[in-house]
Design a protein around this motif. Structure first.
Motif, PDB file in Angstrom:
ATOM      1  N   SER A  48      11.509  27.507  20.454  1.00 16.84           N
ATOM      2  CA  SER A  48      10.576  26.417  20.162  1.00 16.84           C
ATOM      3  C   SER A  48       9.927  25.887  21.432  1.00 16.84           C
ATOM      4  O   SER A  48       8.737  25.577  21.448  1.00 16.84           O
ATOM      5  CB  SER A  48      11.272  25.287  19.386  1.00 16.84           C
ATOM      6  OG  SER A  48      12.287  24.674  20.153  1.00 16.84           O
ATOM      7  N   LYS A  52       5.990  26.002  22.408  1.00 18.38           N
ATOM      8  CA  LYS A  52       5.265  24.795  22.810  1.00 18.38           C
ATOM      9  C   LYS A  52       4.381  25.059  24.026  1.00 18.38           C
ATOM     10  O   LYS A  52       3.199  24.735  24.023  1.00 18.38           O
ATOM     11  CB  LYS A  52       6.259  23.665  23.095  1.00 18.38           C
ATOM     12  CG  LYS A  52       5.600  22.409  23.602  1.00 18.38           C
ATOM     13  CD  LYS A  52       4.613  21.874  22.601  1.00 18.38           C
ATOM     14  CE  LYS A  52       3.847  20.706  23.153  1.00 18.38           C
ATOM     15  NZ  LYS A  52       2.951  20.143  22.160  1.00 18.38           N
ATOM     16  N   ASP A  55       1.485  27.235  23.217  1.00 21.82           N
ATOM     17  CA  ASP A  55       0.452  26.471  22.509  1.00 21.82           C
ATOM     18  C   ASP A  55      -0.369  25.642  23.498  1.00 21.82           C
ATOM     19  O   ASP A  55      -1.603  25.581  23.387  1.00 21.82           O
ATOM     20  CB  ASP A  55       1.107  25.561  21.462  1.00 21.82           C
ATOM     21  CG  ASP A  55       0.096  24.817  20.627  1.00 21.82           C
ATOM     22  OD1 ASP A  55      -0.549  25.457  19.771  1.00 21.82           O
ATOM     23  OD2 ASP A  55      -0.058  23.595  20.830  1.00 21.82           O
ATOM     24  N   VAL A  56       0.293  25.038  24.464  1.00 24.89           N
ATOM     25  CA  VAL A  56      -0.414  24.237  25.478  1.00 24.89           C
ATOM     26  C   VAL A  56      -1.401  25.112  26.250  1.00 24.89           C
ATOM     27  O   VAL A  56      -2.560  24.743  26.450  1.00 24.89           O
ATOM     28  CB  VAL A  56       0.587  23.548  26.434  1.00 24.89           C
ATOM     29  CG1 VAL A  56      -0.121  22.979  27.654  1.00 24.89           C
ATOM     30  CG2 VAL A  56       1.359  22.462  25.713  1.00 24.89           C
ATOM     31  N   THR A  59      -4.379  26.209  23.927  1.00 18.13           N
ATOM     32  CA  THR A  59      -5.297  25.168  23.451  1.00 18.13           C
ATOM     33  C   THR A  59      -5.751  24.186  24.524  1.00 18.13           C
ATOM     34  O   THR A  59      -6.734  23.477  24.332  1.00 18.13           O
ATOM     35  CB  THR A  59      -4.633  24.342  22.334  1.00 18.13           C
ATOM     36  OG1 THR A  59      -3.508  23.635  22.895  1.00 18.13           O
ATOM     37  CG2 THR A  59      -4.191  25.212  21.178  1.00 18.13           C
ATOM     38  N   HIS A  64       2.579  15.969  22.916  1.00 15.17           N
ATOM     39  CA  HIS A  64       3.779  16.271  22.131  1.00 15.17           C
ATOM     40  C   HIS A  64       3.442  16.785  20.740  1.00 15.17           C
ATOM     41  O   HIS A  64       4.309  17.293  20.043  1.00 15.17           O
ATOM     42  CB  HIS A  64       4.704  15.056  22.071  1.00 15.17           C
ATOM     43  CG  HIS A  64       5.311  14.751  23.405  1.00 15.17           C
ATOM     44  ND1 HIS A  64       6.255  15.548  23.991  1.00 15.17           N
ATOM     45  CD2 HIS A  64       5.061  13.757  24.288  1.00 15.17           C
ATOM     46  CE1 HIS A  64       6.586  15.052  25.170  1.00 15.17           C
ATOM     47  NE2 HIS A  64       5.877  13.970  25.379  1.00 15.17           N
ATOM     48  N   HIS A  66       0.914  19.371  18.241  1.00 17.73           N
ATOM     49  CA  HIS A  66       0.301  20.698  18.301  1.00 17.73           C
ATOM     50  C   HIS A  66      -1.114  20.609  17.745  1.00 17.73           C
ATOM     51  O   HIS A  66      -1.502  19.631  17.123  1.00 17.73           O
ATOM     52  CB  HIS A  66       1.124  21.699  17.470  1.00 17.73           C
ATOM     53  CG  HIS A  66       2.417  22.052  18.113  1.00 17.73           C
ATOM     54  ND1 HIS A  66       2.592  23.195  18.832  1.00 17.73           N
ATOM     55  CD2 HIS A  66       3.604  21.394  18.147  1.00 17.73           C
ATOM     56  CE1 HIS A  66       3.841  23.245  19.274  1.00 17.73           C
ATOM     57  NE2 HIS A  66       4.471  22.163  18.874  1.00 17.73           N
ATOM     58  N   ARG A  67      -1.871  21.660  17.941  1.00 17.08           N
ATOM     59  CA  ARG A  67      -3.281  21.653  17.517  1.00 17.08           C
ATOM     60  C   ARG A  67      -3.438  21.474  16.021  1.00 17.08           C
ATOM     61  O   ARG A  67      -4.464  21.020  15.552  1.00 17.08           O
ATOM     62  CB  ARG A  67      -3.981  22.913  18.000  1.00 17.08           C
ATOM     63  CG  ARG A  67      -3.447  24.201  17.409  1.00 17.08           C
ATOM     64  CD  ARG A  67      -4.198  25.423  17.958  1.00 17.08           C
ATOM     65  NE  ARG A  67      -3.552  26.642  17.552  1.00 17.08           N
ATOM     66  CZ  ARG A  67      -2.754  27.361  18.308  1.00 17.08           C
ATOM     67  NH1 ARG A  67      -2.502  26.988  19.534  1.00 17.08           N
ATOM     68  NH2 ARG A  67      -2.198  28.455  17.857  1.00 17.08           N
ATOM     69  N   ASP A  68      -2.409  21.840  15.245  1.00 16.34           N
ATOM     70  CA  ASP A  68      -2.499  21.665  13.794  1.00 16.34           C
ATOM     71  C   ASP A  68      -2.054  20.265  13.348  1.00 16.34           C
ATOM     72  O   ASP A  68      -1.961  19.987  12.158  1.00 16.34           O
ATOM     73  CB  ASP A  68      -1.699  22.745  13.057  1.00 16.34           C
ATOM     74  CG  ASP A  68      -0.215  22.677  13.326  1.00 16.34           C
ATOM     75  OD1 ASP A  68       0.246  21.746  14.015  1.00 16.34           O
ATOM     76  OD2 ASP A  68       0.501  23.578  12.846  1.00 16.34           O
ATOM     77  N   ARG A  71       4.113  17.684  14.912  1.00 19.89           N
ATOM     78  CA  ARG A  71       4.930  17.418  16.099  1.00 19.89           C
ATOM     79  C   ARG A  71       5.850  18.609  16.327  1.00 19.89           C
ATOM     80  O   ARG A  71       6.098  19.395  15.422  1.00 19.89           O
ATOM     81  CB  ARG A  71       5.740  16.136  15.929  1.00 19.89           C
ATOM     82  CG  ARG A  71       4.857  14.983  15.536  1.00 19.89           C
ATOM     83  CD  ARG A  71       4.854  13.701  16.259  1.00 19.89           C
ATOM     84  NE  ARG A  71       5.687  13.395  17.340  1.00 19.89           N
ATOM     85  CZ  ARG A  71       5.219  13.041  18.533  1.00 19.89           C
ATOM     86  NH1 ARG A  71       3.930  13.016  18.751  1.00 19.89           N
ATOM     87  NH2 ARG A  71       6.032  12.699  19.489  1.00 19.89           N
ATOM     88  N   SER A  72       6.378  18.730  17.509  1.00 16.24           N
ATOM     89  CA  SER A  72       7.265  19.847  17.841  1.00 16.24           C
ATOM     90  C   SER A  72       8.506  19.876  16.965  1.00 16.24           C
ATOM     91  O   SER A  72       9.027  20.943  16.653  1.00 16.24           O
ATOM     92  CB  SER A  72       7.669  19.766  19.315  1.00 16.24           C
ATOM     93  OG  SER A  72       6.539  19.934  20.132  1.00 16.24           O
ATOM     94  N   TYR A  75       8.238  22.242  14.044  1.00 17.98           N
ATOM     95  CA  TYR A  75       8.395  23.651  14.381  1.00 17.98           C
ATOM     96  C   TYR A  75       9.863  24.011  14.581  1.00 17.98           C
ATOM     97  O   TYR A  75      10.300  25.100  14.215  1.00 17.98           O
ATOM     98  CB  TYR A  75       7.575  24.006  15.625  1.00 17.98           C
ATOM     99  CG  TYR A  75       6.106  24.014  15.333  1.00 17.98           C
ATOM    100  CD1 TYR A  75       5.501  25.146  14.805  1.00 17.98           C
ATOM    101  CD2 TYR A  75       5.327  22.894  15.547  1.00 17.98           C
ATOM    102  CE1 TYR A  75       4.145  25.161  14.515  1.00 17.98           C
ATOM    103  CE2 TYR A  75       3.977  22.897  15.256  1.00 17.98           C
ATOM    104  CZ  TYR A  75       3.392  24.030  14.737  1.00 17.98           C
ATOM    105  OH  TYR A  75       2.061  24.035  14.438  1.00 17.98           O
TER     106      TYR A  75
END
Length: 149
Positions: A48, A52, A55-56, A59, A64, A66-68, A71-72, A75
């Motif tokens: 996870s 993360k 994803d950073v 994007t 903290h 995510h683009r969708d 929160r983490s 996930y």
């Protein structure tokens, strides 16, 4: 003392596992100084935390969430880590793992996460344009999960 390897150099050389081990050791040493038990590496939290930072980098969203919009913690649950507590620390622009950790301990909110009564830790690292990104996930499993695992 040997000069510390820069995070981005470690990543490019495939030495990130040594950097992760160092960050876990720094966490556990800091926790021991405060009378708190050590964290064990958990593979789900490793996955996870890596997701993360990936994803950073993909994007450019250093947050903290995510683009969708999730929160983490969402996930982490999707990956099967059924927690009673979860926390996330993130760092960027640190040259070395020690720099990253020292930055976290100087921030009250990040320091609280380091010292929370957690059981597990996962670390993810990545880079973009010479800048290092580190995510640390902390968790404590539910009693039900402990019976199953």
């Amino acid at each position: 003392m040997t000069e510390q390897l820069k995070i981005v150099d470690a990543l490019s050389r495939g030495l990130h596992h040594e950097q992760i081990d160092r960050l876990v050791a720094l966490h556990n040493g800091y926790r021991a100084m405060h009378g708190i038990g050590a964290l064990a590496v958990h593979q789900t939290l490793m996955a996870s935390a890596q997701a993360k930072v990936d994803d950073v980098v993909a994007t450019g969203l250093f947050a903290h969430g995510h683009r969708d919009g999730r929160r983490s913690s969402g996930y982490v649950l999707d990956l099967g880590y059924d927690f009673t507590e979860f926390a996330e620390n993130m760092s960027r622009k640190a040259w070395t793992i020690d720099d990253a950790f020292n930055g976290l301990t100087k921030s009250p909110g990040h320091r609280v996460n380091i010292l929370r009564p957690m059981e597990h830790i996962g670390v993810g690292m990545s880079q973009l344009d010479g800048e290092a990104y580190v995510a640390v996930h902390y968790g404590r499993l539910t009693a039900r999960s402990k019976d199953v695992n």
